[in-house]
Design a protein around this motif. Sequence first.
Motif, PDB file in Angstrom:
ATOM      1  N   UNK A 124       0.825  -1.206   0.000  1.00  0.00           N
ATOM      2  CA  UNK A 124       0.000   0.000   0.000  1.00  0.00           C
ATOM      3  C   UNK A 124       0.860   1.259   0.000  1.00  0.00           C
ATOM      4  N   UNK A 125       1.967   1.239   0.709  1.00  0.00           N
ATOM      5  CA  UNK A 125       2.870   2.393   0.660  1.00  0.00           C
ATOM      6  C   UNK A 125       3.421   2.575  -0.751  1.00  0.00           C
ATOM      7  N   UNK A 126       3.725   1.476  -1.414  1.00  0.00           N
ATOM      8  CA  UNK A 126       4.184   1.543  -2.812  1.00  0.00           C
ATOM      9  C   UNK A 126       3.069   2.081  -3.709  1.00  0.00           C
ATOM     10  N   UNK A 127       1.841   1.657  -3.445  1.00  0.00           N
ATOM     11  CA  UNK A 127       0.698   2.122  -4.238  1.00  0.00           C
ATOM     12  C   UNK A 127       0.509   3.630  -4.092  1.00  0.00           C
ATOM     13  N   UNK A 128       0.535   4.136  -2.859  1.00  0.00           N
ATOM     14  CA  UNK A 128       0.361   5.579  -2.625  1.00  0.00           C
ATOM     15  C   UNK A 128       1.473   6.363  -3.311  1.00  0.00           C
ATOM     16  N   UNK A 129       2.694   5.858  -3.214  1.00  0.00           N
ATOM     17  CA  UNK A 129       3.832   6.529  -3.866  1.00  0.00           C
ATOM     18  C   UNK A 129       3.622   6.571  -5.376  1.00  0.00           C
ATOM     19  N   UNK A 130       3.140   5.493  -5.943  1.00  0.00           N
ATOM     20  CA  UNK A 130       2.948   5.411  -7.385  1.00  0.00           C
ATOM     21  C   UNK A 130       1.816   6.348  -7.839  1.00  0.00           C
ATOM     22  N   UNK A 131       0.774   6.469  -7.039  1.00  0.00           N
ATOM     23  CA  UNK A 131      -0.324   7.387  -7.370  1.00  0.00           C
ATOM     24  C   UNK A 131       0.157   8.830  -7.312  1.00  0.00           C
ATOM     25  N   UNK A 132       1.010   9.120  -6.342  1.00  0.00           N
ATOM     26  CA  UNK A 132       1.514  10.487  -6.191  1.00  0.00           C
ATOM     27  C   UNK A 132       0.591  11.388  -5.406  1.00  0.00           C
ATOM     28  N   UNK A 133      -0.475  10.820  -4.846  1.00  0.00           N
ATOM     29  CA  UNK A 133      -1.441  11.555  -4.033  1.00  0.00           C
ATOM     30  C   UNK A 133      -1.888  10.659  -2.884  1.00  0.00           C
ATOM     31  N   UNK A 134      -2.322  11.250  -1.760  1.00  0.00           N
ATOM     32  CA  UNK A 134      -2.865  10.419  -0.675  1.00  0.00           C
ATOM     33  C   UNK A 134      -4.177   9.781  -1.079  1.00  0.00           C
ATOM     34  N   UNK A 135      -4.536   8.719  -0.377  1.00  0.00           N
ATOM     35  CA  UNK A 135      -5.758   7.970  -0.681  1.00  0.00           C
ATOM     36  C   UNK A 135      -6.685   7.951   0.520  1.00  0.00           C
ATOM     37  N   UNK A 136      -7.967   8.243   0.294  1.00  0.00           N
ATOM     38  CA  UNK A 136      -8.926   7.925   1.350  1.00  0.00           C
ATOM     39  C   UNK A 136      -9.018   6.403   1.409  1.00  0.00           C
ATOM     40  N   UNK A 137      -9.367   5.876   2.580  1.00  0.00           N
ATOM     41  CA  UNK A 137      -9.398   4.422   2.687  1.00  0.00           C
ATOM     42  C   UNK A 137     -10.253   3.919   3.828  1.00  0.00           C
ATOM     43  N   UNK A 138     -11.581   4.157   3.797  1.00  0.00           N
ATOM     44  CA  UNK A 138     -12.436   3.519   4.795  1.00  0.00           C
ATOM     45  C   UNK A 138     -12.436   2.014   4.566  1.00  0.00           C
ATOM     46  N   UNK A 139     -12.921   1.254   5.523  1.00  0.00           N
ATOM     47  CA  UNK A 139     -12.927  -0.195   5.351  1.00  0.00           C
ATOM     48  C   UNK A 139     -13.670  -0.571   4.068  1.00  0.00           C
TER      49      UNK A 139
END
Length: 339
Positions: A124-139
Motif C-alpha cells: 500500500x505504501x508503494x501504491x500511494x507513492x505510485x499514485x503520487x497523491x494520498x488515498x482515502x481508505x475507509x474499510x
Amino acid sequence: METKKFHQQEIKEAAAILREGGLVAFPSETVYGLGANATLADAVKKVFAVKGRPSDNPLIVHVENFEQVKQYVDNFHPLTSKIVEQFWPGPLTLIFKIKPGALPSVVSAGLSTVSFRMPNHPLTLELIKEVGQPLVGPSANTSGRPSPTQSQHVYHDLKGKIEGILEGGSTEIGVESTVLDLSDPIQPPMILRPGAVTKEVLEETLGVTVLVDQHLVEENQAPRSPGMKYKHYAPKTKVLMVQPTDWAEAFDWAKKQDLKVGVLASPELRAAYQAQMTASYPLVDESIASAAKGLFAGLRALDEEQVDLIFAPVFPEVGLGVAYMNRLKKSANQQFFKV
C-alpha cells in the motif's frame, strides 16, 4: 464492471486507475481499505456511494509519509513529531485541523479536521507513492458490516462495484487503527476510537495523560471520527457477547430455545462445547490477539452458516481488549447473554 485482483507486479496499473478517479481496495496491517484519490471530490463521492456510507461520516486519508501531511496542515500539536516518529507507519490515525480548502470537503464530511494515517504495509505504501497523491481508505465493505480482513471479504461485498483489489493476504491485527485527536494544539491528545496502539502505550511513550472519548454516536448524529457509531461492524445474524463464566448457561439456553448457534471459539471452548455448536470459527489460541484478528473474519464466516445466533467471547477491557470489545459491542448492538 469487472473487479480485478491486482498483485505487486501490477501496482502501476492499479495506481493509474486511482489517478483517473477509480476505486481500488488495498491491504493494511489492520483491515482492507477502499482506496480513492483523496484530492478528487468525485472519486471520494464514489466511495460513499459504493459502501452505502452516510455522508456525515468522515474518511481517513492514507499517506506515504509525514511530508504529505504537511501539504494540508500547518498547525501541529506539539507532540506530533514524537508520535509520528514512534508510531508511523502503524495502526495509529491522527486528526489535525487542515488548511481551509486543502482537501475536498467530502473527505472530512464538512468538518475542519481530517484524519491521517501511514499504514504499515509495503504494497500500500508503494501504491500511494505510485499514485503520487494520498488515498482515502475507509474499510472496504458495505457500510455497517464486519470489516474485511481478507481480499475475498472485499470481493464478496464490492464485486462489480469497484475496479480492483490489491491482494495483500490476511491482515495482521484485524481491528481498525486507533484514532487520536490532535486537532487542538493546547489540549491533551484524545482517543476517539481504540485500536492496537493503546492508551497505556501512548501515555508511556509520551509521558502525558491521554484522554478517551467514551461517547457513542447514535444513527442520527454526525461522528467526529470513523467507527464511533453505536451499532457498527454487524453481521446479519444476531450476535450475543458471552462472559467467561456464562458459556455453560448460554449453550443450555440456546438448546432449550432450539437455536442453531455459531461460535467464535478458542481451542479450549471447542474442546468443551463442540457438540453444542452448530458451527464454529476456530481462533488460533486463547489470546486477545487471536480474538481480535479473528473477530471480523469469524463474524463473516458464521453469517454464511445459516445459524440463528452467534456467540462471541468477552475479554477484559485492557490493552488490545479495549479495541476488541469496542468492535464486539457494536457488532452485538451492546447485547450480552444474561443468565
